[in-house]
Design a protein around this motif. Structure first.
Motif, mmCIF file in Angstrom:
data_model
loop_
_atom_site.group_PDB
_atom_site.id
_atom_site.type_symbol
_atom_site.label_atom_id
_atom_site.label_comp_id
_atom_site.label_asym_id
_atom_site.label_seq_id
_atom_site.Cartn_x
_atom_site.Cartn_y
_atom_site.Cartn_z
ATOM 1 N N GLU A 284 0.828 -1.211 0.000
ATOM 2 C CA GLU A 284 0.000 0.000 0.000
ATOM 3 C C GLU A 284 0.863 1.263 0.000
ATOM 4 O OE1 GLU A 284 -2.432 -0.017 3.540
ATOM 5 O OE2 GLU A 284 -0.676 0.537 4.727
ATOM 6 N N GLN A 285 2.094 1.173 0.552
ATOM 7 C CA GLN A 285 2.992 2.331 0.480
ATOM 8 C C GLN A 285 3.402 2.588 -0.963
ATOM 9 O OE1 GLN A 285 6.261 1.607 3.179
ATOM 10 N NE2 GLN A 285 4.989 1.843 4.995
ATOM 11 N N LYS A 288 0.360 4.095 -2.783
ATOM 12 C CA LYS A 288 0.128 5.510 -2.470
ATOM 13 C C LYS A 288 1.094 6.401 -3.261
ATOM 14 C CE LYS A 288 -0.797 9.464 -0.602
ATOM 15 N NZ LYS A 288 -2.003 10.225 -0.956
ATOM 16 N N LEU A 292 0.714 9.282 -6.582
ATOM 17 C CA LEU A 292 1.271 10.642 -6.644
ATOM 18 C C LEU A 292 2.152 10.814 -7.887
ATOM 19 C CD1 LEU A 292 2.198 11.224 -2.878
ATOM 20 C CD2 LEU A 292 0.133 11.908 -4.083
ATOM 21 N N PHE B 82 -7.091 8.325 -0.284
ATOM 22 C CA PHE B 82 -7.497 7.029 0.272
ATOM 23 C C PHE B 82 -8.507 7.171 1.416
ATOM 24 C CE2 PHE B 82 -4.204 3.802 -1.170
ATOM 25 C CZ PHE B 82 -3.638 4.609 -2.135
ATOM 26 N N VAL B 86 -2.439 5.811 4.035
ATOM 27 C CA VAL B 86 -1.313 4.893 4.181
ATOM 28 C C VAL B 86 -0.279 5.504 5.130
ATOM 29 C CG1 VAL B 86 0.553 3.757 2.914
ATOM 30 C CG2 VAL B 86 -1.705 4.011 1.862
ATOM 31 N N GLU B 142 -3.481 13.340 4.265
ATOM 32 C CA GLU B 142 -3.855 12.659 3.021
ATOM 33 C C GLU B 142 -4.543 13.650 2.069
ATOM 34 O OE1 GLU B 142 -3.187 9.758 1.951
ATOM 35 O OE2 GLU B 142 -4.666 9.282 0.413
ATOM 36 N N THR B 145 -1.977 16.138 0.575
ATOM 37 C CA THR B 145 -1.100 15.620 -0.486
ATOM 38 C C THR B 145 -1.862 15.518 -1.806
ATOM 39 O OG1 THR B 145 -1.595 13.275 -0.040
ATOM 40 C CG2 THR B 145 0.287 14.229 1.105
ATOM 41 N N VAL B 146 -3.139 15.218 -1.719
ATOM 42 C CA VAL B 146 -3.905 15.036 -2.954
ATOM 43 C C VAL B 146 -4.321 16.390 -3.540
ATOM 44 C CG1 VAL B 146 -6.008 14.058 -3.913
ATOM 45 C CG2 VAL B 146 -4.612 12.717 -2.340
#
Ligand SMILES: Nc1ncnc2c1ncn2[C@@H]1O[C@H](COP(=O)(O)OP(=O)(O)OP(=O)(O)O)[C@@H](O)[C@H]1O
Ligand SMILES: [Mg+2]
Lengths: 309, 239
Positions: A284-285, A288, A292, B82, B86, B142, B145-146
């Motif tokens: 999952e890291q 993620k 990006l 998410f 994470v 989160e 960042t998005v």
């Protein structure tokens, strides 16, 4: 002895001790088995040993905010260098010691450095000890580093050790042992990365003898390619004390990592914890970071760099 | 514009998504809602490329992206926050914002992104994005960042989860500001009436199927009146 450092020497010094020339304060720079320059201060004396290779470093009581640099570089190959360095830290001194060894080996012969460092801390002394190991060079000759660190903490003293070995070292056995008195604290942070066919073994052996002695050992390791790592830690609690070991390893490719914990409580008030986690990079890291916009290779390297930061 | 055509996804003999088709127009804010386990997060992951559909097509601005990787979709302007953020080891909040922008940025610039989600930059910038952060803090990071990516299509999976009610109106501002700034589309998966309220279009997904879809004016009153079908809605008025 008055000479300038060349490019390679400066580069190696930067890698292992974050200095790029002779530092200020007390220092002793050793290259290919010989001291090349030394400086002492009012509070810090450095004396060569008579009976074997190495130095004694004496730090006076109440010395505050001073630094000692004792880097070792090996640029000639086919050389085995064994050095004994002893540090005597006076009462209530508060100092930073930067050691480390860099091996540059362009030949096909083995270069080896075994540094045996002993620390004797008097009551109330406080030391930050930073040790970096680095190897490079184009040759097929092996680069071997076997550091040994022996720490004795008298009542109320504390030592924080940061030890780093990132790539370049083919074979390493890294032994650290500590004997802790009353109200003492020993924190050890280890970062290690192996690749290719390298092997590294870390051994921690801490004995908590004094009341309220405490230790925290944090090891973060990355093993790539076909490299092998072993992590052995022994903590013994003989009184009311606290010990915590965290070993956290990422394995990649065909690498292997083995963690062997041993905690021994000889007293009902000893609290000892050992945690060990070994596994591949969390999926999952990766996901993620890819959301990006990073590629899988970029994501992997960011995760590893962060982990070893 | 994003088009989903007949997306199907089956796992463990369960039809999680069953012929889902809809279109997301540019400059629109779409809210997807529906009961737990209905398939909303799965659909979001399929759009981002984290899951691959068994059949169906995803078309982004005329290009078939069904077989593109996550990275390529991100580069083509899709962003995803998410539902469960994470956690990392050693990567700081600053690192993550920089990575998200694809370049090292000035500290002060990174600060703006944190302030926008209600976090004091000073306290958080150098913290590791790890389990020591609270659920709400992780969720805000989160979001930051998005939002920083300014993607032309951003999907937020339950952004309100774990965010305290006091901060709710600033959370709403995050989306309305973003919509103005990026002139792109935003998809929010949510159970919150206040988020449904800012939608241009609402899609109700249940049991892997689209049960209803239409403008807010059309759908919202029906969702709120039909107590039986909208147990999944969290209303923050007393109704
Ligand atoms: N890989 C998988 N394997 C098996 N079942 C899965 C898989 N992924 C999702 N599911 C199941 O599919 C259903 C839909 O899950 P999903 O997470 O998409 O629901 P959701 O609508 O987002 O729910 P919530 O509102 O609780 O977040 C659930 O029943 C879930 O258990
Ligand atoms: Mg969900």
């Amino acid at each position: 002895m008055d000479r300038k450092l060349n490019h390679l020497e400066k580069f190696m010094l930067k890698k292992i001790s974050d200095i790029d020339d002779f530092p200020s304060g007390a220092f002793n720079i050793r290259e290919n088995g010989k001291g090349i320059r030394r400086n002492t201060t009012k509070n810090i004396n450095i004396v060569s040993k008579e009976d074997k290779q190495g130095i004694d470093i004496f730090i006076k009581e109440n010395t505050k905010n001073e630094m000692v640099h004792i880097p070792v570089i090996l640029t000639e190959s086919g050389f085995t260098d064994i050095v004994y360095n002893d540090f005597y830290i006076g009462k209530n001194a508060d100092v930073t010691i930067v050691a480390g060894c860099g091996i540059h080996n362009d030949s096909c012969e083995t270069s080896e450095h075994d540094g045996i460092h002993r620390f004797f801390l008097e009551e109330g002394a406080k030391v930050k000890y930073i040790e970096k190991h680095y190897g490079d060079g184009e040759g097929t000759g092996k680069r071997i580093l076997n550091p040994q660190t022996i720490i004795e903490l008298k009542d109320g003293s504390s030592l924080e050790m940061e030890t780093v070995q990132i790539k370049g070292v083919d074979n390493a056995i890294r032994q650290t042992s500590g004997k802790l008195g009353n109200e003492t604290n020993l924190v050890i942070t280890e970062k290690i990365m192996t690749h290719g066919a390298q092997f590294a073994r870390t051994e921690f052996d801490v004995v908590l003898d004094g009341k309220n002695a405490s230790t925290h050992v944090i090891s973060r390791a990355v093993a790539k390619d076909a490299s092998k790592q072993e992590f052995v830690s022994k903590i013994e609690g003989n009184t009311e004390c606290y010990g915590h070991v965290e070993c956290d390893a990422i394995i990649m490719d065909h690498a292997t990592v083995k963690a062997i914990p041993e905690i021994l409580a000889n007293n009902i008030d000893a609290r000892l914890i050992h945690e060990a986690t070994i596994g591949k990079i969390a999926g999952e890291q990766m996901t993620k970071l890819m959301t990006l916009g990073l590629s899988d290779k970029e994501a992997e390297s960011e995760i590893i760099n962060g982990f070893l930061k | 514009m994003l088009e989903l055509k007949n997306i199907c996804f089956k796992r463990d003999n369960k039809q999680i998504l069953d012929h889902i088709s809809f279109t997301i127009d540019d400059n629109k804010l779409i809210v997807i809602t529906g009961p737990n386990g209905g398939g909303k997060s799965t659909l979001a992951k399929i759009i981002m490329g984290i899951e691959k559909p068994d059949s169906g097509e995803i078309i982004l601005n005329g290009e078939n992206i069904t077989n593109l990787s996550i990275t390529d979709r991100a580069k083509n302007g899709i962003g995803f926050a998410f539902q469960q953020p994470v956690k990392f080891k050693g990567i700081t909040v600053y690192d993550l914002i920089s990575l998200s922008l694809g370049k090292k940025i000035k500290f002060s610039e990174a600060c703006n992104y944190l302030s926008a989600v209600g976090l004091c930059p000073r306290d958080y910038m150098n913290r590791e994005v790890n389990a020591s952060l609270s659920g709400g803090e992780l969720k805000r990071i989160e979001l930051a960042t998005v939002v920083a990516r300014k993607s032309s299509l951003t999907i937020f999976d339950e952004p309100e989860a774990g965010i305290d009610l006091w901060s709710f109106s600033s959370l709403i501002d995050v989306f309305t500001n973003m919509k103005k700034e990026i002139s792109g589309s935003i998809v929010i998966i949510s159970h919150q009436e206040r988020i449904l309220n800012i939608a241009d279009k609402i899609i109700l997904i249940s049991n892997g199927k689209i049960k209803e879809s239409g403008s807010k004016e059309e759908i919202l009153p029906r969702l709120l009146n039909n107590t039986k079908s909208c147990k999944f809605l969290k209303e923050d008025n007393n109704g």
